[in-house]
Design an enzyme around this catalytic site. Structure first.
Site, PDB file in Angstrom:
ATOM      1  N   CYS A 164     -13.253 -27.566   9.954  1.00 35.08           N
ATOM      2  CA  CYS A 164     -12.097 -27.024   9.442  1.00 35.08           C
ATOM      3  C   CYS A 164     -10.991 -27.969   9.390  1.00 35.08           C
ATOM      4  O   CYS A 164     -11.238 -28.762  10.642  1.00 35.08           O
ATOM      5  CB  CYS A 164     -11.455 -25.839  10.220  1.00 35.08           C
ATOM      6  SG  CYS A 164     -10.201 -24.928   9.642  1.00 35.08           S
ATOM      7  N   CYS A 179      -7.147 -26.882  13.948  1.00 37.17           N
ATOM      8  CA  CYS A 179      -8.284 -27.792  14.149  1.00 37.17           C
ATOM      9  C   CYS A 179      -7.993 -29.379  14.002  1.00 37.17           C
ATOM     10  O   CYS A 179      -8.675 -29.610  14.882  1.00 37.17           O
ATOM     11  CB  CYS A 179      -9.294 -27.251  13.115  1.00 37.17           C
ATOM     12  SG  CYS A 179      -9.925 -25.731  13.332  1.00 37.17           S
ATOM     13  N   ASP A 218       0.992  -1.160  -0.009  1.00 36.86           N
ATOM     14  CA  ASP A 218      -0.008   0.117  -0.108  1.00 36.86           C
ATOM     15  C   ASP A 218       0.885   1.165  -0.068  1.00 36.86           C
ATOM     16  O   ASP A 218       2.122   1.121   0.432  1.00 36.86           O
ATOM     17  CB  ASP A 218      -0.914  -0.047   1.208  1.00 36.86           C
ATOM     18  CG  ASP A 218      -1.905   1.275   1.061  1.00 36.86           C
ATOM     19  OD1 ASP A 218      -2.742   1.127   2.243  1.00 36.86           O
ATOM     20  OD2 ASP A 218      -1.972   1.673  -0.033  1.00 36.86           O
ATOM     21  N   HIS A 270      -5.519 -20.252  11.869  1.00 32.92           N
ATOM     22  CA  HIS A 270      -7.087 -20.802  11.704  1.00 32.92           C
ATOM     23  C   HIS A 270      -7.925 -19.867  10.977  1.00 32.92           C
ATOM     24  O   HIS A 270      -8.275 -20.011  10.098  1.00 32.92           O
ATOM     25  CB  HIS A 270      -7.843 -21.359  12.941  1.00 32.92           C
ATOM     26  CG  HIS A 270      -9.225 -21.429  12.536  1.00 32.92           C
ATOM     27  ND1 HIS A 270      -9.861 -22.454  12.173  1.00 32.92           N
ATOM     28  CD2 HIS A 270     -10.183 -20.503  13.034  1.00 32.92           C
ATOM     29  CE1 HIS A 270     -11.035 -22.195  11.748  1.00 32.92           C
ATOM     30  NE2 HIS A 270     -11.399 -20.982  12.298  1.00 32.92           N
ATOM     31  N   ASP A 285      -8.122  -7.039   0.981  1.00 29.63           N
ATOM     32  CA  ASP A 285      -7.200  -7.302   1.981  1.00 29.63           C
ATOM     33  C   ASP A 285      -7.733  -6.976   3.309  1.00 29.63           C
ATOM     34  O   ASP A 285      -8.669  -5.759   3.230  1.00 29.63           O
ATOM     35  CB  ASP A 285      -5.977  -6.541   1.715  1.00 29.63           C
ATOM     36  CG  ASP A 285      -6.030  -5.130   2.217  1.00 29.63           C
ATOM     37  OD1 ASP A 285      -6.696  -4.057   1.676  1.00 29.63           O
ATOM     38  OD2 ASP A 285      -5.643  -4.905   3.442  1.00 29.63           O
ATOM     39  N   CYS A 292      -7.639 -27.466   9.193  1.00 31.35           N
ATOM     40  CA  CYS A 292      -6.425 -26.716   9.274  1.00 31.35           C
ATOM     41  C   CYS A 292      -5.615 -27.217  10.346  1.00 31.35           C
ATOM     42  O   CYS A 292      -6.042 -28.214  11.090  1.00 31.35           O
ATOM     43  CB  CYS A 292      -6.754 -25.069   9.498  1.00 31.35           C
ATOM     44  SG  CYS A 292      -6.987 -24.731  11.251  1.00 31.35           S
TER      45      CYS A 292
HETATM   46  C1  LIG Z   1      -9.228  -1.304   7.082  1.00 30.56           C
HETATM   47  N1  LIG Z   1      -9.874  -0.368   6.008  1.00 30.56           N
HETATM   48  C2  LIG Z   1      -9.298   0.033   5.083  1.00 30.56           C
HETATM   49  N2  LIG Z   1      -8.250  -0.109   4.752  1.00 30.56           N
HETATM   50  C3  LIG Z   1      -7.789   0.763   3.650  1.00 30.56           C
HETATM   51  C4  LIG Z   1      -6.481   1.181   3.088  1.00 30.56           C
HETATM   52  C5  LIG Z   1      -5.364   0.027   3.391  1.00 30.56           C
HETATM   53  C6  LIG Z   1      -4.725   0.045   4.827  1.00 30.56           C
HETATM   54  C7  LIG Z   1      -3.350  -0.665   4.884  1.00 30.56           C
HETATM   55  O1  LIG Z   1      -3.013  -0.374   6.077  1.00 30.56           O
HETATM   56  C8  LIG Z   1      -2.729  -1.701   6.826  1.00 30.56           C
HETATM   57  O2  LIG Z   1      -4.114  -2.123   7.578  1.00 30.56           O
HETATM   58  C9  LIG Z   1      -4.752  -1.026   8.233  1.00 30.56           C
HETATM   59  C10 LIG Z   1      -2.490  -2.625   5.630  1.00 30.56           C
HETATM   60  O3  LIG Z   1      -1.065  -2.498   5.386  1.00 30.56           O
HETATM   61  C11 LIG Z   1      -3.301  -2.115   4.495  1.00 30.56           C
HETATM   62  O4  LIG Z   1      -2.861  -2.458   3.290  1.00 30.56           O
HETATM   63  C12 LIG Z   1      -6.421   1.996   2.192  1.00 30.56           C
HETATM   64  N3  LIG Z   1      -5.297   2.317   1.694  1.00 30.56           N
HETATM   65  C13 LIG Z   1      -5.312   3.566   0.740  1.00 30.56           C
HETATM   66  N4  LIG Z   1      -3.954   3.629   0.081  1.00 30.56           N
HETATM   67  N5  LIG Z   1      -6.281   4.226   0.395  1.00 30.56           N
HETATM   68  C14 LIG Z   1      -7.576   4.141   0.750  1.00 30.56           C
HETATM   69  O5  LIG Z   1      -8.453   4.640   0.556  1.00 30.56           O
HETATM   70  C15 LIG Z   1      -7.533   2.980   1.901  1.00 30.56           C
HETATM   71  C16 LIG Z   1      -8.985   2.773   2.691  1.00 30.56           C
HETATM   72  C17 LIG Z   1      -8.930   1.606   3.400  1.00 30.56           C
HETATM   73  N6  LIG Z   1      -9.828   1.145   4.222  1.00 30.56           N
HETATM   74 ZN   LIG Z   2      -9.047 -24.301  11.421  1.00 31.33          ZN
END
Ligand SMILES: CNc1nc2c(CC[C@H]3O[C@@H](OC)[C@H](O)[C@@H]3O)c3nc(N)[nH]c(=O)c3cc2[nH]1
Ligand SMILES: [Zn+2]
Length: 374
Positions: free
Chosen positions: A306, A311, A94, A337, A268, A308
């Protein structure tokens, strides 16, 4: 040939969900797919071998955190993130946009970029589209995310309009700054809050820049699920059919099913790993909070359905003991899990699409999982 391509296999006749394959320089994976989050170059408590064993295909890591610690220059010097963390499969990073807005206060957003303070030691920092792109070039991830602003939900229409226009300008700057498009795919992130016309504007701007893949950002930030579903339903069809569609930060089992139905390929979320650390598990019978006293002498597996490692080998009584005793092995077992459960759910979603019955699968899953689907 772009570094990452999407191959459409089929569309589910019953739901409109799509089955596909994403091809990357470090391997291919079927979609819809869940990506375990390894923010600081590790999917917390899991080894790469265990991730392979549970059939995780692609994992996430995070520009903001790795830039601050150990430093993306260090990671670049040791040959990039794959070598550094001993993961030879695809990695998505990200851009740090989300962290800047969620982790640190004292921030100032300007056209040039964002000034903010280190979320731990308060030192002054600055991230720009160019900097966020070059950090990801140093990390060597297969999929990089454009530097964006993720506005809180809800936000005023005028604010979101200004924000998406700047995010589109930032996206173009990321494309220009990107050093190795033949090796790493830079994805654009569509913003626009809960406003249909701003989602359309953001999508139009970014699609015209011809990114190899696209994400829907700005969701799963506390809005009610029906709002999230409505925005995904509106935005997914605006995204190119023959490119990957990634919904950021999602999610829970119900959201993974609902958003696969609405045309999303990649997901994710920190949820499975985060809740595992306090002993909350996703099972076929719904959520199990293992610390509950009722499991003290329960010799049944965490999830009878499950297969895994957790489990097959341990009881609820033992897991409850480990979590209450704050034994690290306990959160390893619950993490294993929860990740396995979501990865298996995605395989079941893909199978339901193959059989044109994803809506039936959704009904069966909700029936069994119960309504406490979070
Ligand atoms: C949880 N909800 C959510 N996560 C988001 C993330 C990833 C968080 C990134 O931060 C970490 O998770 C909190 C991980 O590394 C993840 O890739 C986002 N990243 C970007 N660049 N732009 C967004 O609009 C955005 C919106 C999200 N809404
Ligand atoms: Zn399991």
């Amino acid at each position: 040939m772009p570094a990452v391509t999407y191959e459409h296999i089929k569309t589910c006749k019953q739901s409109g969900a799509r089955l596909g394959i994403v091809h990357t320089p470090h391997g291919s994976f079927e979609t819809p797919m869940f990506m375990p989050v390894g923010t600081k170059a590790t999917v917390k408590t899991m080894s790469p071998e265990e991730l392979k064993e549970m059939e995780a295909k692609i994992i996430l890591s995070n520009t903001y955190h790795l830039w601050l610690q150990p430093g993306s220059d260090i990671i670049s010097k040791v040959g990039g993130l794959h070598k550094f963390m001993n993961w030879d499969g695809p990695i998505l990073t990200d851009s740090g946009g989300f962290q800047v807005f969620s982790l640190s206060d004292m921030r100032k957003i300007e056209e040039e970029g964002v000034h903010f303070r280190h979320h731990l030691n308060g030192s002054k920092l600055f991230l720009s589209p160019e900097k966020a792109t070059h950090i990801q070039n140093d990390l060597g991830s297969d999929i990089m995310m454009a530097f964006d602003e993720c506005p809180p939900m809800p936000s005023e229409y005028e604010y979101v309009k200004k924000s998406i226009e700047r995010t589109s300008r930032w996206a173009e700057r990321c494309l220009k700054a990107h050093k190795r498009p033949e090796d790493q795919a830079l994805f654009g992130i569509i913003q626009g809050g809960e406003y249909n016309d701003l989602r359309e504007q953001s999508a139009k701007d970014l699609v015209s820049l011809d990114f190899p893949g696209y994400a829907i950002g700005g969701l799963s930030v506390g809005e009610p699920k029906p709002v999230m579903y409505r925005m995904v339903e509106h935005t997914a069809p605006l995204m190119p059919f023959n490119k990957p569609r990634y919904l950021m930060g999602v999610g829970s089992p119900d959201a993974l099913i609902e958003c696969s139905i609405r045309g999303i390929d990649m997901f994710d979320c920190v949820l499975p790993t985060r809740i595992a650390r306090n002993g909350t598990c996703m099972t076929s019978q719904g959520r199990v909070v293992i610390k509950n006293a009722k499991y003290q002498q329960d010799l049944s597996p965490l999830d009878p359905e499950c297969d895994c490692y957790t489990c097959r080998n341990y009881t609820k009584a033992y897991l409850r003991h480990l979590i209450k005793a704050d034994e690290t092995f306990g959160i390893r077992l619950t993490t294993y899990h929860n990740l396995y459960f979501l990865l298996k759910l995605m395989e079941n979603i893909r199978q339901a699409i193959r059989e044109d019955r994803l809506l039936d699968f959704k009904d069966e899953f909700f029936e069994q999982y119960g309504l406490n689907v979070d």
